[in-house]
Design a protein around this motif. Structure first.
Motif, mmCIF file in Angstrom:
data_model
loop_
_atom_site.group_PDB
_atom_site.id
_atom_site.type_symbol
_atom_site.label_atom_id
_atom_site.label_comp_id
_atom_site.label_asym_id
_atom_site.label_seq_id
_atom_site.Cartn_x
_atom_site.Cartn_y
_atom_site.Cartn_z
ATOM 1 N N ASP A 273 14.668 48.660 -99.665
ATOM 2 C CA ASP A 273 13.260 49.067 -99.717
ATOM 3 C C ASP A 273 12.959 50.302 -98.872
ATOM 4 O O ASP A 273 11.794 50.686 -98.730
ATOM 5 N N GLU A 274 13.992 50.928 -98.340
ATOM 6 C CA GLU A 274 13.774 52.126 -97.521
ATOM 7 C C GLU A 274 13.250 53.276 -98.392
ATOM 8 O O GLU A 274 13.712 53.473 -99.528
ATOM 9 N N PRO A 275 12.315 54.066 -97.878
ATOM 10 C CA PRO A 275 11.724 55.139 -98.691
ATOM 11 C C PRO A 275 12.620 56.353 -98.875
ATOM 12 O O PRO A 275 12.315 57.229 -99.692
ATOM 13 N N TRP A 276 13.730 56.414 -98.128
ATOM 14 C CA TRP A 276 14.553 57.621 -98.193
ATOM 15 C C TRP A 276 15.578 57.621 -99.315
ATOM 16 O O TRP A 276 16.274 58.606 -99.523
ATOM 17 N N TRP A 277 15.690 56.531 -100.069
ATOM 18 C CA TRP A 277 16.635 56.534 -101.185
ATOM 19 C C TRP A 277 16.214 57.578 -102.224
ATOM 20 O O TRP A 277 15.059 57.598 -102.650
#
Length: 333
Positions: A273-277
């Motif tokens: 769920d990290e936004p940096w993917w």
């Protein structure tokens, strides 16, 4: 600092650098000290960039946190010309060298180029057919990695294995590597340009080669690495452009979307769920993802692995384990 008026001036002119193992190592210091024949500190080392372009260590901070029986111990060591200070400085450098050797193997080498690449390899074999163009592009870069990792689990990173008996964190080595993954690893910063920028080793500059101006010119990992990175990116871009003409071709490729989805949500599930993917919606997105994966498994791995023995094979250059505390000349260490 070679005529610098203030620390602020040195920082502004990008002449001060730090290797900071304080926060990562400090929670393990007291636990490691309970192991026989080893010790550990949290450390920070400050370097000054000389006019000749070399990094010169100027201060080392070693810290032992508070324990049930002792207060916190912290001291900064600097180079001095008296006999006692000179030897303390040398011993402090040995401790930092041991920290650096452990971090190199456990994080830079094992974690980044072996452990974190397994999800790419597993997803590639599970989700892409052997005839898929992206499978054919990636397969040579994954050769032997899973086999090497399996052998490592048998004799290198296993309980009581070479790593645990040879490096300062001892039996906490793999735990420390896992903590580093949780705190430090991001896919978007595995790309060489992003890695250099995030560490303050480069700044974006469209007027120079590769669009990056290095903070330290004499930095072979960056200078040579950017040549490899650029060649890889150009090759991947030409390949992807040949296979995918537009965004619709990317979005409609079910195998490709399942591959990227498994890497993010299964292989790296605790970071899903990290936004940096990066998103995978356009050919440019695919180029960035593939170049990063290929760089980590080839160029980055080659840089941190194949040249080790020439320098580290001489143990005083690269001590991996500190067995004794700093001499007890000042208050309790």
């Amino acid at each position: 600092m070679k005529g610098m008026a203030t620390v602020e001036q040195a920082i502004e002119e990008k002449r001060l650098f730090m290797i900071d193992y304080h926060d990562l190592l400090l929670p393990y210091v007291n636990k490691v000290r309970e192991l026989p024949g080893t010790t550990l500190y949290g450390s920070r080392t400050v370097f000054f960039l000389t006019d000749e372009g070399a990094l010169m260590p100027i201060a080392i901070e070693l810290t032992r946190p508070k324990s049930p029986t002792k207060p916190q111990w912290k001291r900064v060591f600097t180079h001095t010309y008296d006999a006692t200070g000179s030897w303390l400085w040398r011993l402090a450098k040995i401790h930092v060298a041991a920290h650096d050797a452990g971090y190199h193997q456990l994080v830079v080498h094992w974690l980044r180029t072996h452990c974190c690449t397994e999800p790419y390899i597993i997803a590639t074999n599970r989700r892409l057919s052997v005839m898929h163009p992206i499978y054919r592009l990636l397969r040579p870069h994954f050769r032997y990695t899973m086999e090497i990792n399996a052998l490592a689990r048998e004799a290198l990173i296993n309980a009581g294995g070479i790593i645990e008996t040879s490096f300062s964190p001892g039996k906490y080595s793999m735990e420390l590597s896992s903590v580093a993954y949780d705190k430090l690893w991001r896919f978007d910063q595995q790309a060489l340009p992003a890695d250099l920028i995030s560490r303050g080793m480069a700044v974006e500059d469209p007027t120079v080669d590769h669009g990056l101006r290095l903070t330290i010119e004499d930095y072979p990992f960056a200078a040579d690495g950017l040549l490899v990175w650029s060649a890889l990116k150009q090759w991947v871009e030409d390949y992807v452009t040949h296979c995918y003409t537009d965004a619709d071709a990317i979005k409609s490729d079910g195998e490709l979307q399942a591959w990227w989805g498994e890497i993010r949500t299964k292989g790296h599930a605790d970071k899903k769920d990290e936004p940096w993917w990066p998103k995978l919606e356009t050919p440019a997105d695919l180029v960035g993802i593939l170049t990063t994966i290929i760089w980590v498994t080839s160029g980055h791995h080659a840089a941190v692995n194949f040249g080790q023995y020439h320098y580290g094979g001489y143990f005083p250059n690269r001590p991996t384990l500190a067995r004794n505390n700093m001499p007890n000349i000042l208050p309790s260490r």
